[in-house]
Design a protein around this motif. Structure first.
Motif, PDB file in Angstrom:
ATOM      1  N   ARG A 153      38.498  32.193  43.323  1.00  0.00           N
ATOM      2  CA  ARG A 153      39.744  32.155  44.084  1.00  0.00           C
ATOM      3  C   ARG A 153      40.323  33.553  44.276  1.00  0.00           C
ATOM      4  NH1 ARG A 153      40.177  27.834  40.779  1.00  0.00           N
ATOM      5  NH2 ARG A 153      41.554  28.878  39.292  1.00  0.00           N
ATOM      6  N   MET A 154      40.255  34.395  43.255  1.00  0.00           N
ATOM      7  CA  MET A 154      40.810  35.747  43.355  1.00  0.00           C
ATOM      8  C   MET A 154      39.967  36.656  44.254  1.00  0.00           C
ATOM      9  SD  MET A 154      41.831  36.166  39.350  1.00  0.00           S
ATOM     10  CE  MET A 154      42.321  37.875  39.424  1.00  0.00           C
ATOM     11  N   GLY A 155      38.672  36.381  44.366  1.00  0.00           N
ATOM     12  CA  GLY A 155      37.778  37.246  45.129  1.00  0.00           C
ATOM     13  C   GLY A 155      37.686  36.920  46.607  1.00  0.00           C
ATOM     14  N   ARG A 156      38.428  35.963  47.058  1.00  0.00           N
ATOM     15  CA  ARG A 156      38.364  35.584  48.483  1.00  0.00           C
ATOM     16  C   ARG A 156      38.829  36.674  49.387  1.00  0.00           C
ATOM     17  NH1 ARG A 156      40.087  29.296  48.528  1.00  0.00           N
ATOM     18  NH2 ARG A 156      38.267  28.607  47.402  1.00  0.00           N
ATOM     19  N   ALA A 171      29.528  40.303  44.999  1.00  0.00           N
ATOM     20  CA  ALA A 171      29.664  41.343  43.971  1.00  0.00           C
ATOM     21  C   ALA A 171      31.118  41.443  43.501  1.00  0.00           C
ATOM     22  CB  ALA A 171      29.186  42.686  44.511  1.00  0.00           C
ATOM     23  N   ARG A 172      32.070  41.319  44.423  1.00  0.00           N
ATOM     24  CA  ARG A 172      33.486  41.384  44.048  1.00  0.00           C
ATOM     25  C   ARG A 172      33.849  40.218  43.138  1.00  0.00           C
ATOM     26  NH1 ARG A 172      36.257  41.928  48.983  1.00  0.00           N
ATOM     27  NH2 ARG A 172      36.207  39.673  49.237  1.00  0.00           N
ATOM     28  N   VAL A 173      33.389  39.012  43.462  1.00  0.00           N
ATOM     29  CA  VAL A 173      33.671  37.842  42.616  1.00  0.00           C
ATOM     30  C   VAL A 173      33.038  38.027  41.241  1.00  0.00           C
ATOM     31  CG1 VAL A 173      33.211  35.367  42.335  1.00  0.00           C
ATOM     32  CG2 VAL A 173      33.986  36.246  44.542  1.00  0.00           C
ATOM     33  N   ALA A 174      31.825  38.576  41.177  1.00  0.00           N
ATOM     34  CA  ALA A 174      31.151  38.797  39.887  1.00  0.00           C
ATOM     35  C   ALA A 174      31.923  39.817  39.047  1.00  0.00           C
ATOM     36  CB  ALA A 174      29.717  39.264  40.107  1.00  0.00           C
ATOM     37  N   ARG A 175      32.434  40.879  39.672  1.00  0.00           N
ATOM     38  CA  ARG A 175      33.223  41.874  38.919  1.00  0.00           C
ATOM     39  C   ARG A 175      34.492  41.244  38.354  1.00  0.00           C
ATOM     40  NH1 ARG A 175      31.854  45.169  43.200  1.00  0.00           N
ATOM     41  NH2 ARG A 175      33.904  44.888  44.156  1.00  0.00           N
ATOM     42  N   ILE A 176      35.160  40.420  39.149  1.00  0.00           N
ATOM     43  CA  ILE A 176      36.373  39.752  38.665  1.00  0.00           C
ATOM     44  C   ILE A 176      36.027  38.796  37.527  1.00  0.00           C
ATOM     45  CG2 ILE A 176      38.218  38.149  39.305  1.00  0.00           C
ATOM     46  CD1 ILE A 176      38.081  39.418  42.143  1.00  0.00           C
ATOM     47  N   ALA A 177      34.914  38.074  37.657  1.00  0.00           N
ATOM     48  CA  ALA A 177      34.486  37.143  36.601  1.00  0.00           C
ATOM     49  C   ALA A 177      34.201  37.897  35.308  1.00  0.00           C
ATOM     50  CB  ALA A 177      33.259  36.357  37.052  1.00  0.00           C
ATOM     51  N   GLU A 178      33.607  39.076  35.400  1.00  0.00           N
ATOM     52  CA  GLU A 178      33.343  39.885  34.201  1.00  0.00           C
ATOM     53  C   GLU A 178      34.649  40.249  33.511  1.00  0.00           C
ATOM     54  OE1 GLU A 178      31.111  43.267  35.477  1.00  0.00           O
ATOM     55  OE2 GLU A 178      29.323  42.089  35.908  1.00  0.00           O
TER      56      GLU A 178
END
Length: 126
Positions: free
Chosen positions: A123-126, A32-39
């Motif tokens: 990469r940012m959501g790791r 979910a965190r990676v998806a929010r950053i991608a948005e």
């Protein structure tokens, strides 16, 4: 008196991969965190086309972030300079430049630089 503990790696691995377990909850949080950053990283309205899920894969649970926008591959990989013509034989292209409506039969598009916003989000959501 003695005590014996046997650890069976196969059972432990199966236990960790159970649906609803601690590993799945952490995987859901991270996905979910990676998806929010991608948005946030996606250009224009492309962020509205991003969805995510945790699925059973061939090697256990895996988090999946996807973008269903029709132009996502062009954004991720970029494009070379190309010509844009109307779909109809004698048609024209209509678009706005600086608030002014323009009609033309041919556009020489300069191409676009690749924007791998999904990889950057991972990469940012790791």
């Amino acid at each position: 008196m003695s005590a014996e503990v046997r650890m069976e790696p196969g059972r432990i691995a199966r236990f960790l991969r159970l649906r609803g377990g601690r590993v799945e909850r952490k995987l859901r949080e991270r996905t979910a965190r990676v998806a929010r950053i991608a948005e946030q990283e996606a250009p224009g309205s492309m962020g509205r086309y991003i969805s995510w899920d945790v699925q059973q894969g061939p090697r256990g649970l895996e988090g999946v972030v996807r973008c269903d926008h029709p132009a996502v591959l062009y954004v991720l990989h970029g494009t070379r300079p190309h010509l844009i013509r109307p779909r109809r034989r004698n048609g024209v292209l209509r678009f706005e430049v600086g608030g002014e409506v323009v009609f033309t039969r041919l556009v020489r598009h300069p191409g676009t630089r690749a924007n791998n916003f999904l990889g950057r989000a991972l990469r940012m959501g790791r």
